[in-house]
Design an enzyme around this catalytic site. Structure first.
Site, PDB file in Angstrom:
ATOM      1  N   SER A 149       0.849  -1.185   0.000  1.00  0.00           N
ATOM      2  CA  SER A 149       0.000   0.000   0.000  1.00  0.00           C
ATOM      3  C   SER A 149       0.887   1.239   0.000  1.00  0.00           C
ATOM      4  O   SER A 149       1.716   1.413   0.900  1.00  0.00           O
ATOM      5  CB  SER A 149      -0.907  -0.006   1.234  1.00  0.00           C
ATOM      6  OG  SER A 149      -1.730   1.133   1.257  1.00  0.00           O
ATOM      7  N   LYS A 158      -1.037  -0.960  -4.545  1.00  0.00           N
ATOM      8  CA  LYS A 158      -2.231  -0.178  -4.213  1.00  0.00           C
ATOM      9  C   LYS A 158      -1.790   1.244  -3.920  1.00  0.00           C
ATOM     10  O   LYS A 158      -0.884   1.455  -3.105  1.00  0.00           O
ATOM     11  CB  LYS A 158      -2.953  -0.755  -2.994  1.00  0.00           C
ATOM     12  CG  LYS A 158      -4.166   0.075  -2.571  1.00  0.00           C
ATOM     13  CD  LYS A 158      -4.957  -0.593  -1.455  1.00  0.00           C
ATOM     14  CE  LYS A 158      -4.357  -0.363  -0.095  1.00  0.00           C
ATOM     15  NZ  LYS A 158      -5.236  -0.890   0.992  1.00  0.00           N
ATOM     16  N   ASP A 168      -7.221   3.160  -3.550  1.00  0.00           N
ATOM     17  CA  ASP A 168      -7.948   3.169  -2.277  1.00  0.00           C
ATOM     18  C   ASP A 168      -8.281   4.603  -1.912  1.00  0.00           C
ATOM     19  O   ASP A 168      -7.389   5.430  -1.724  1.00  0.00           O
ATOM     20  CB  ASP A 168      -7.083   2.521  -1.191  1.00  0.00           C
ATOM     21  CG  ASP A 168      -7.786   2.444   0.156  1.00  0.00           C
ATOM     22  OD1 ASP A 168      -8.984   2.769   0.230  1.00  0.00           O
ATOM     23  OD2 ASP A 168      -7.125   2.041   1.137  1.00  0.00           O
ATOM     24  N   GLY A 200      -4.562  -4.328   5.537  1.00  0.00           N
ATOM     25  CA  GLY A 200      -3.627  -4.117   6.638  1.00  0.00           C
ATOM     26  C   GLY A 200      -3.883  -2.812   7.357  1.00  0.00           C
ATOM     27  O   GLY A 200      -4.479  -1.880   6.804  1.00  0.00           O
ATOM     28  N   ASN A 250     -10.375   5.508   0.782  1.00  0.00           N
ATOM     29  CA  ASN A 250     -10.645   5.716   2.212  1.00  0.00           C
ATOM     30  C   ASN A 250     -11.798   6.687   2.447  1.00  0.00           C
ATOM     31  O   ASN A 250     -11.701   7.637   3.229  1.00  0.00           O
ATOM     32  CB  ASN A 250      -9.407   6.192   2.958  1.00  0.00           C
ATOM     33  CG  ASN A 250      -8.358   5.115   3.119  1.00  0.00           C
ATOM     34  OD1 ASN A 250      -7.248   5.253   2.614  1.00  0.00           O
ATOM     35  ND2 ASN A 250      -8.681   4.035   3.825  1.00  0.00           N
TER      36      ASN A 250
END
Length: 377
Positions: free
Chosen positions: A144, A170, A197, A299, A199
């Site tokens: 990530s 990612k 991502d 994670g 969020n």
């Protein structure tokens, strides 16, 4: 695929909780802020058969979720741990039921459950992966990548991780740092497995911008809208070719069932801390597998304690996409376990020893501890 054989019960004698501050190797920036130090709670279950370890994966502030370190610390010491210590003997499978009267606080509950489970499995000489139903001895490792200064810096950072052998990238996105960043990575590295991502940084009003990401052939877009926007996620999913994956929205097996029924997601990110523990994570895995929906293991910048547990979870058969189980060195120059996770040909090994299969480095644990509290009967 329910747990084949429950873990033995343990005679709980107490819990030790520690707040740790671990410096990150580099700042980690998402749509909701930047971390330079990982604040996390480590749980030690004290039993007559030996100790077990768990991790409460909250952050310092309530930004990723409503949970945060000091809140988890308070509820664990004031309510959750005392409730568990009221039981003469306790099996890990009973932890969720004992704690059910206390609303929310899933990350705190997950850390306590894992510590009890680790103690029980260590006493049995049984590995966590075997207990959960793992079918692999190593798992593909994705990384990530936080938001960088600019697209060029992002390309440089991604290139370093690809050179290290990570099999999936990612990147974090937010409004204004989405299409150009994704284009830069795709242009630089061609057809690498790539996902983004958000969020929860967008609303349905941003659907046109998010649809621009369709041209980059992404594995998925993760949590584009707010966590309680299941209906809007379903509408967004109908407007995008890119598969929508839910993260923050999936707080339980029930939430997963609702999301699948509404068509809010075609992929699910499972984080054991977010859903209340590894047993609930297995239930979500089973539901998704039965529905033909791929899952992967997310994670929370875990220490080696949570990282070992995540590797065991990610080895279950329904985890068909690479997750965020990276090497310890991705985030930390020094971990709290004696043998940190390493990358081997793009994969991380599932620990095979009893319980979590890792041993605590007591010196590192002491060095990173900023608060400690012990509760006993």
């Amino acid at each position: 695929m329910p747990i084949a054989r429950p873990a033995a019960s343990v005679a709980l004698e107490g819990f030790e909780l520690r707040v740790l501050h671990l410096p990150l190797v580099s700042p980690f920036t998402t749509s909701f802020g930047t971390e330079t130090v990982r604040e996390v709670i480590v749980v030690r279950a004290l039993t007559s058969d030996g100790d077990g370890w768990g991790e409460i994966v909250t952050q310092a502030g309530p930004l990723y979720s409503s949970e945060y370190t000091q809140g988890a610390w308070d509820v664990a010491l004031r309510f959750l741990a005392p409730a568990l210590l009221d039981r003469t003997r306790l099996a890990a499978e009973d932890v969720a039921g004992v704690l059910e009267p206390f609303k929310g606080h899933r990350m705190a509950k997950a850390g306590l459950e894992l510590a009890v489970l680790d103690a029980a499995l260590r006493a049995e000489g049984r590995a966590l992966g075997e207990y959960l139903g793992a079918v692999r001895d190593r798992v593909p490792s994705g990384v990530s990548v936080g938001i960088q200064h600019d697209p060029a810096a992002l390309v440089d950072t991604v290139g370093r991780y690809l050179d290290e052998g990570y099999v999936r990238i990612k990147i974090k996105i937010k409004p204004g740092r989405d299409v150009a960043d994704t284009a830069a990575v795709r242009d630089a590295f061609g057809t690498i497995p790539l996902q983004v991502d958000a969020n929860s940084a967008y609303t349905l009003a941003d659907a046109a911008t998010l649809a621009e990401l369709d041209r980059f052939d992404l594995i998925l877009i993760e949590q584009p809208l707010q966590e309680d926007d299941l209906v809007d996620h379903a509408e967004l999913a109908r407007r995008l070719r890119t598969p929508v994956c839910l993260d923050e929205s999936i707080v339980s097996d029930k939430a997963a069932a609702d999301a699948l029924a509404l068509g809010s997601a075609s992929v699910i990110n499972i984080k054991a801390g977010r859903v209340g523990g590894y047993l609930e994570a297995v239930r979500i895995h089973d539901r998704a597998r039965d529905a033909g929906v791929p899952v992967w293991c997310g994670g929370m910048l875990e220490t080696g304690i949570g990282r070992a547990a995540n590797a065991a979870l990610a080895a279950l058969p329904g985890f068909t996409l690479p997750g965020d189980v990276s090497a310890s060195s991705r985030f930390y120059t020094r971990d709290v376990i004696t043998e940190p996770a390493v990358l081997e040909d793009g994969h991380v090994r599932v620990p095979a020893g009893p319980g979590l299969g890792v041993e605590i480095d007591p010196v590192a644990l002491e060095d990173f501890t900023v608060a400690r509290e012990t509760l006993t009967r």
